[in-house]
Design a protein around this motif. Structure first.
Motif, mmCIF file in Angstrom:
data_model
loop_
_atom_site.group_PDB
_atom_site.id
_atom_site.type_symbol
_atom_site.label_atom_id
_atom_site.label_comp_id
_atom_site.label_asym_id
_atom_site.label_seq_id
_atom_site.Cartn_x
_atom_site.Cartn_y
_atom_site.Cartn_z
ATOM 1 N N UNK A 76 0.825 -1.204 0.000
ATOM 2 C CA UNK A 76 0.000 0.000 0.000
ATOM 3 C C UNK A 76 0.863 1.259 0.000
ATOM 4 N N UNK A 77 0.180 2.384 0.040
ATOM 5 C CA UNK A 77 0.827 3.698 -0.082
ATOM 6 C C UNK A 77 1.948 3.893 0.933
ATOM 7 N N UNK A 78 1.750 3.386 2.152
ATOM 8 C CA UNK A 78 2.716 3.624 3.234
ATOM 9 C C UNK A 78 3.771 2.536 3.329
ATOM 10 N N UNK A 79 3.726 1.530 2.453
ATOM 11 C CA UNK A 79 4.745 0.499 2.450
ATOM 12 C C UNK A 79 4.369 -0.783 3.153
ATOM 13 N N UNK A 80 3.161 -0.869 3.690
ATOM 14 C CA UNK A 80 2.720 -2.110 4.331
ATOM 15 C C UNK A 80 2.432 -3.169 3.274
ATOM 16 N N UNK A 81 2.943 -4.374 3.518
ATOM 17 C CA UNK A 81 2.697 -5.496 2.618
ATOM 18 C C UNK A 81 1.462 -6.251 3.103
ATOM 19 N N UNK A 82 0.552 -6.560 2.183
ATOM 20 C CA UNK A 82 -0.674 -7.280 2.528
ATOM 21 C C UNK A 82 -0.748 -8.569 1.726
ATOM 22 N N UNK A 83 -1.133 -9.651 2.428
ATOM 23 C CA UNK A 83 -1.201 -10.977 1.836
ATOM 24 C C UNK A 83 -2.651 -11.456 1.875
ATOM 25 N N UNK B 59 3.667 -4.850 8.837
ATOM 26 C CA UNK B 59 4.064 -3.438 8.988
ATOM 27 C C UNK B 59 5.080 -3.006 7.940
ATOM 28 N N UNK B 60 5.091 -1.735 7.672
ATOM 29 C CA UNK B 60 5.990 -1.200 6.651
ATOM 30 C C UNK B 60 7.436 -1.278 7.107
ATOM 31 N N UNK B 61 8.281 -1.777 6.229
ATOM 32 C CA UNK B 61 9.731 -1.779 6.444
ATOM 33 C C UNK B 61 10.427 -0.777 5.526
#
Length: 927
Positions: free
Chosen positions: A345-352, A364-366
């Motif tokens: 997403x926009x803030x860098x969070x990866x979603x599965x 969480x975004x890394x």
């Protein structure tokens, strides 16, 4: 901060393209010799001071893609910033592997992993570029550029590893052959306007499919060059924003306006008999899963469509964003059986999204971001500086009192204005108006959206408030003409806005001013992107608010102004005149007749560049008009029209403290400040603090008295006596026995302003630089010797069309100056000094006073070795303000083999102009 005058500001140093004043002293702006003392001539401008990067609260990501690296699944994504940063995230162990700086790039909408595993990134910033990142070498490098293109919005690849890029503004498609590293230009996919997008792209079986912003999807056969529009039967309008190939057979596309999705079978060359409603961007996966394609909706639903039955199902999974990349990954995790769809997403969070378990797992975004790019800066009603970002989700509030910032939620704010205790923001896209209550802290509903203009409007050109109403000028959507004037009255009976479109037919409204029931507006012939203007020239109009009608519309009648594309800003100033600007000219109108009262060309013709709808931004402070011509922040005396360039700026505002806050064109992530001080400004601050009771009697009266005495002495040009009174003011200001009558805030600001002014006035403006190197005939006052100028030699043959002479027509000091006249581009005029011995490794600085009647010229330092071979060249090709003396500088370090240097006054073969040079100086920092 120390100060110095602009007459002999010998420490000014040009920093390449920044053109920033890097000296350790403020400058004292001076009118031409013989001009009466004015507020501008008595104002000091300090050195640019870097404050901070205000927009750092979030990571901004447009796209991502999954690849393989060292046997691991990785997510590649690029964070927007200056420069942009490529991040590589290990999806299996979920850790950040590395962050790579993409120098010169700002952002990207397009990543592509090719068949051989290499990553390609099409970047925006500094022109359209294609980068290649190797998972083997872990190195990213530019492998292709696309001349004339600014935005490479879309990217795809073929089974051989070739990469295809779709661009703006020409609407072209390019091929990059990865084996031979060659670029093929397939040209424009459509040719319907001067500005066109290829917003989405796919490759299947020798054909390129290009999604345009003109409804069309162009099928381009690479072998034959044949083009056809496969979307003709869809009856859709707007941009084909998204397009993904699925199973190397189908195209899943989305129209941005209607949010309708369609599926095209490239084998049968037919559209499947289904309209997929309510599709959210930006991507779907390139492989179906058990015959189904998965996509998002605007209401956060994760949906599927079966390619065989065309049945649409709600999976029950939810996700609060669009798919910024969508790729299948098989994890070695029993809790994630089979394939999972992965996005970012926009803030860098990866979603599965795990299809078998119906799980949605957000990690969480890394991602390491970069400071976000500022769009606009504007002083608010609370004395804070409000900052919006470009393609952003947050803004910032900067406090000048303690240099702190607070973030708040905001999209791309293109315009800002105060309304009582509120700040109003015009947000793109969708021409939305947001309101921020400065009396409250930022929150989910602060700022809040007040309304959306509608009526096909997309961008806000200007917002002003007066008489309890807000007036908004706007620019239409892509492919449309006809802006609007919108009036919003939150206190009246009708609290919804009233929109008046096409106030000036087929033109956008880009600037507004208000006085006594009349809105004054200026326009641009340009409409939304993707359509060429039909109007020939921008106009100025008057709108009667009470009677809801346009009462006048005029063309601007000024010598040198012919068919202007855009006019503005507009602003009321001295003596009630309506001030405005167009291209390189400042002007003032009688608001009743709209007749031109005064005008002046500030910069040479052809020296400035403006984007669509861009105006010359105007702000007033202490009877000085500040204007940003292109990126040139310029102070103008409204009485004499004498002007002074302060610095380069992309966006600027004047704070309550009278200082200038701005962003740099070269790095819009950083906020800068120029300290401003003068007796008039100090008096304004005194009056303001007295009104707020931060300064009480008797302190206010005594400080005002001392200031008036200092101002009186300055008007008599007696700086030493003015300094004496200012020192007396400081003594009284800091008298501990009177501290109860003045706040610490007021004392601190006034101390800074007065000390800056004292330093500037005491800096010895008639003294040469500390390490000055004597030059023969540097002021061109020596009589000619057999027709030769002592100390100087001309380099080229001359003619009546290009020549030099000693002239008494004008001079900065003394009676004479060097005049260069060059009317042809096929020749040059150059005067160079006698040899000046130099020491290798030492930095030398040169300055001259230049007066430009027209055109441009150059000022150079050229270093030579003992045999007379040129070993270094440091040039300032300047286009200074017209009709006044300005200081022009250049500097450079003598190379190891340098023996001497010459100074050049020069018009090169690509320059023409009539320019005078006077008072040339050379110095070095070395003691």
């Amino acid at each position: 901060m120390r100060g110095k005058p602009i007459i002999n500001n010998w420490m000014y140093i040009l920093a390449g393209l920044l053109l920033l004043i890097l000296a350790g002293f403020p400058s004292l702006a001076q009118a031409n010799s013989g001009q009466e003392s004015t507020e501008l001539s008595n104002t000091t401008y300090g050195e640019p001071e870097k404050l901070l990067a205000p927009l750092t609260g979030t990571v901004s990501i447009f796209d991502g893609v999954v690849g393989k690296e060292d046997g691991h699944n990785v997510m590649y994504t690029t964070a927007k910033g200056i420069p942009a940063r490529l991040n590589v995230v290990d999806l299996d162990n979920y850790k950040l592997l590395r962050t790579i700086t993409l120098e010169g790039a700002e952002s990207t909408w397009a990543h592509e992993v090719t068949v051989d595993g290499d990553l390609y990134i099409a970047t925006i910033g500094g022109g359209a570029k294609l980068w290649k990142y190797s998972p083997k070498t872990k190195v990213a490098e530019v492998v292709a550029t696309f001349p004339g293109q600014t935005f490479p919005y879309s990217i795809t690849s073929d089974p051989e590893g070739n990469v295809y890029v779709g661009t703006y503004p020409s609407g072209k498609v390019y091929k990059f052959n990865s084996e031979r590293e060659e670029v093929t230009d397939y040209g424009k996919m459509i040719d319907e306007s001067s500005r066109q997008y290829i917003r989405s792209i796919a490759y299947i079986d020798g054909n390129i499919y290009a999604g345009t912003a003109k409804d069309k999807i162009i099928k381009y056969n690479i072998a034959s060059g044949e083009k056809s529009n496969i979307a003709a039967s869809l009856d859709e309008t707007g941009t084909v924003y998204d397009m993904d190939k699925v199973d190397n057979r189908y195209l899943f596309i989305r129209y941005n306006d209607t949010k309708n999705g369609y599926i095209y079978d490239t084998q049968t060359q037919k559209w499947l008999d289904v309209i997929v409603p309510n599709v959210r961007g930006l991507h779907v996966e390139e492989e179906s899963y058990n015959g189904s394609v998965y996509y998002m909706t605007p209401d956060d639903k994760f949906m599927s469509i079966d390619l065989n039955t065309l049945e649409i199902n709600d999976t029950g999974m939810r996700y609060g964003s669009g798919l910024r990349g969508a790729d299948w990954v098989e994890f070695n995790d029993p809790q994630l059986p089979g394939k999972s769809l992965v996005t970012i997403n926009w803030s860098g969070s990866v979603t599965i999204f795990n299809i078998e378990t119906n799980q949605v797992i957000e990690r969480p975004s890394l991602v390491k971001g970069a400071p976000a790019i500022m769009n606009q800066v504007k002083n608010g009603p609370d004395g804070n500086i409000y900052i919006s970002g470009t393609q952003a989700t947050e803004g910032a509030i900067f406090s000048p009192s303690d240099n702190s910032t607070v973030s708040f939620n905001l999209g791309q704010g293109d315009s800002m204005s105060s309304f009582g205790d509120k700040m109003l923001f015009g947000v793109y896209p969708g021409a939305r108006i947001f309101e921020y209550d400065t009396k409250r802290d930022p929150a989910n509903n602060n700022p809040k959206q007040l309304f959306q203009i509608g009526e096909d409007q997309d961008r806000i050109g200007d917002i002003i408030s007066a008489d309890g109403k807000t007036f908004i000028g706007s620019i239409p959507d892509y492919g449309k003409l006809g802006g609007a004037l919108t009036i919003y009255d939150p206190t009246g009976e009708q609290t919804t806005p009233t929109v008046y479109r096409n106030i000036v037919e087929n033109q956008s409204v880009v600037s507004l001013a208000y006085k006594e029931g009349i809105v004054y507006g200026s326009t641009s012939v340009n409409g939304g992107l993707g359509i060429d203007p039909v109007a020939k020239e921008a106009k100025i109009f008057k709108w009667d608010v009470e009677n809801e009608q346009k009462i006048e519309e005029i063309s601007l009648s000024i010598e040198g102004v012919n068919n202007p594309q855009t006019i503005g800003d507009l602003s009321f100033g001295e003596n009630g005149l309506l001030w405005g600007a167009v291209d390189n000219i400042i002007f003032a109108l009688d608001p009743h007749t709209l007749n031109v009262v005064k005008s002046k060309k500030i910069y040479p013709d052809g020296a400035l560049y403006y984007a669509d709808w861009q105006t010359v931004v105007l702000e007033w402070s202490n009877d000085i008009l500040y204007a940003k011509f292109d990126n040139n922040l310029t102070a103008i005396d409204p009485k004499t029209l004498v002007s002074h360039k302060i610095t380069e700026a992309k966006s600027f505002t004047i704070g309550d403290d009278g200082n200038i806050y701005y962003s740099l064109p070269s790095n819009r992530t950083l906020l800068y400040k120029v300290e401003v001080s003068s007796t008039g400004l100090i008096q304004e601050i005194l009056d303001s603090y007295h009104t707020s009771e931060d300064i009480k009697q008797p302190v206010y009266a005594e400080l005002t008295n001392k200031l008036e005495q200092a101002k009186h002495q300055l008007n008599k040009d007696d700086k030493s006596k003015a300094v004496k009174h200012l020192n007396a003011l400081l003594k009284h200001l800091n008298n501990e026995s009177l501290s109860e009558f003045i706040s610490n805030e007021a004392k601190g600001l006034l101390n800074a302003k007065v000390e800056n002014l004292i330093t500037a006035l005491s800096s010895g403006e008639d003294e040469p630089p500390a390490n000055s190197i004597p030059l023969l005939n540097s002021d061109f006052e020596e009589p000619l010797a057999d027709g030769i100028i002592p100390g100087w030699t001309h380099a080229f043959q001359e003619s009546e069309e290009h020549y030099h002479e000693i002239s008494d027509e004008r001079s900065f000091s003394g009676n004479s100056s060097l005049k260069i006249v060059d009317t042809v581009r096929s020749a040059s005029v150059a005067l160079y000094s006698d040899k000046i011995d130099v020491e290798p490794g030492v930095e030398y600085m040169a300055a001259t006073r230049a007066y430009t009647e027209e055109g441009s010229a150059s000022f150079l330092l050229r270093f030579y070795d003992k045999d007379g071979n040129q070993v270094a060249n440091y040039a300032n090709h300047f286009e200074s303000m017209l009709g006044q003396w300005e200081e022009v500088n250049t500097q450079g370090v003598a190379p190891e083999n340098a023996a001497y240097v010459r100074i050049y006054a020069y018009t090169t073969s690509y320059q023409v102009g009539t320019v005078y040079f006077d008072d040339i100086n050379l110095w070095t920092k070395q003691n």
